[in-house]
Design an enzyme around this catalytic site. Sequence first.
Site, PDB file in Angstrom:
ATOM      1  N   GLU A   1      -5.957   9.449   9.658  1.00  0.00           N
ATOM      2  CA  GLU A   1      -4.573   9.401  10.145  1.00  0.00           C
ATOM      3  C   GLU A   1      -4.387  10.263  11.390  1.00  0.00           C
ATOM      4  OE1 GLU A   1      -1.428   9.277   7.356  1.00  0.00           O
ATOM      5  OE2 GLU A   1      -2.350   7.543   6.391  1.00  0.00           O
TER       6      GLU A   1
ATOM      7  N   CYS B   1      -3.851  -0.961  -1.974  1.00  0.00           N
ATOM      8  CA  CYS B   1      -4.173   0.448  -2.222  1.00  0.00           C
ATOM      9  C   CYS B   1      -5.189   0.579  -3.365  1.00  0.00           C
ATOM     10  CB  CYS B   1      -2.878   1.161  -2.576  1.00  0.00           C
ATOM     11  SG  CYS B   1      -3.080   2.888  -2.945  1.00  0.00           S
TER      12      CYS B   1
ATOM     13  N   CYS C   1     -11.315   3.108  -0.631  1.00  0.00           N
ATOM     14  CA  CYS C   1     -10.029   3.611  -0.144  1.00  0.00           C
ATOM     15  C   CYS C   1      -9.689   2.842   1.125  1.00  0.00           C
ATOM     16  CB  CYS C   1     -10.122   5.105   0.171  1.00  0.00           C
ATOM     17  SG  CYS C   1      -8.621   5.776   0.928  1.00  0.00           S
TER      18      CYS C   1
ATOM     19  N   ASP D   1       0.865  -1.178   0.000  1.00  0.00           N
ATOM     20  CA  ASP D   1       0.000   0.000   0.000  1.00  0.00           C
ATOM     21  C   ASP D   1       0.903   1.230   0.000  1.00  0.00           C
ATOM     22  OD1 ASP D   1      -2.346   1.625   0.292  1.00  0.00           O
ATOM     23  OD2 ASP D   1      -1.845   1.880   2.399  1.00  0.00           O
ATOM     24  N   SER D   2       0.319   2.377  -0.239  1.00  0.00           N
ATOM     25  CA  SER D   2       1.088   3.617  -0.179  1.00  0.00           C
ATOM     26  C   SER D   2       1.586   3.890   1.245  1.00  0.00           C
ATOM     27  CB  SER D   2       0.211   4.774  -0.643  1.00  0.00           C
ATOM     28  OG  SER D   2      -0.985   4.797   0.113  1.00  0.00           O
TER      29      SER D   2
ATOM     30  N   GLY E   1      -2.924   9.086  -3.515  1.00  0.00           N
ATOM     31  CA  GLY E   1      -4.278   9.461  -3.929  1.00  0.00           C
ATOM     32  C   GLY E   1      -4.430  10.691  -4.794  1.00  0.00           C
TER      33      GLY E   1
ATOM     34  N   HIS F   1      -8.443   3.631   3.872  1.00  0.00           N
ATOM     35  CA  HIS F   1      -8.689   4.264   5.169  1.00  0.00           C
ATOM     36  C   HIS F   1     -10.160   4.299   5.575  1.00  0.00           C
ATOM     37  CE1 HIS F   1      -4.627   5.531   4.458  1.00  0.00           C
ATOM     38  NE2 HIS F   1      -4.578   6.279   5.553  1.00  0.00           N
TER      39      HIS F   1
HETATM   40  N1  DGL Z   1      -4.045   3.841   0.098  1.00  0.00           N
HETATM   41  C1  DGL Z   1      -4.719   4.900  -0.608  1.00  0.00           C
HETATM   42  C2  DGL Z   1      -5.963   4.320  -1.306  1.00  0.00           C
HETATM   43  O1  DGL Z   1      -6.497   3.316  -0.922  1.00  0.00           O
HETATM   44  C3  DGL Z   1      -5.087   6.039   0.304  1.00  0.00           C
HETATM   45  C4  DGL Z   1      -3.912   6.819   0.819  1.00  0.00           C
HETATM   46  C5  DGL Z   1      -3.149   7.509  -0.280  1.00  0.00           C
HETATM   47  O2  DGL Z   1      -3.675   8.469  -0.888  1.00  0.00           O
HETATM   48  O3  DGL Z   1      -2.036   7.085  -0.562  1.00  0.00           O
HETATM   49  O4  DGL Z   1      -6.412   4.883  -2.273  1.00  0.00           O
END
Ligand code: DGL
Length: 265
Positions: free
Chosen positions: A152, A73, A184, A10-11, A43, A186
């Site tokens: 976050e 992600c 997403c 993931d990011s 994102g 989060h």
């Molecule tokens: N992991 C990203 C997503 O699911 C969210 C966080 C980001 O923007 O990197 O799109």
Amino acid sequence: MNNKPIGIFDSGVGGLTVLREIERLMPGEHIIYLGDTARVPYGNKSKSTIIKFSTENILFLLKKKVKIVVVACNTASSLALDYLQGIFSVPILGVIEAGANKALAVSQTKKVGIIGTRSTIGSGSYEKALVKRDKTLKVYSQSCPLFVPLVEEGIVEGKIAKSIIAMYLEHLRLKGVDTLILGCTHYPLLKKEIGAYLRNVRIVDSAQEVALHAKTVLAENDLLNHSKSVGRKEFYVTDESKGFTKLARLFLQRNISKPKIVNHV
Ligand code: DGL
């Protein structure tokens, strides 16, 4: 082969929502998790950048001998999955198809809402996946760029969370969607407040769906680890890990071993 780990990237920390579902469903599996914390967020980045970052992340996971890669992600799944599946031979799963399938299965009115980052919504990935399956669907999308920083910061309920949720989701409520895809990593942490705002709307959590999909793919390829002992988890990040460990507690409701810092670029 069955003893090899599942690779997840993931990011940043958000993909731990996917790890949580995978470990719930397949406790015996070893998992290698990579959070690209040096380059988060994805994102709001372009397709070519997301492809470059994602390719590098997978090359790292392959060095760890993973048997399958889960792109946790949503942004990377939206913008890079086709490319990645075209260049690597290991099975690579994204979150989009799984989430779309579930939404389609549960929607009665055929009005589906999708929320995600700007890049995910801009790519139209969920919309394409849904309409490809059912042309009669009405799909309404909304990017919610404040949700990631909100989560976050640990603001997952209360006044501030409620008002930002209302600001973004009013439009979907007025359209009368009966199903909402949390597009997403989060957003599952905001599920309670989102559910309170969009009453009687079915909320589809892509993390849960991709875990089920991963299990199916592993079973089909005879790659499931049937071990009775709990699988090993290794965490890697591309930048300093203090914030990661703290946030991991929020995402996983438990402590994790200290992530190792890698410079894989
Ligand atoms: N992991 C990203 C997503 O699911 C969210 C966080 C980001 O923007 O990197 O799109």
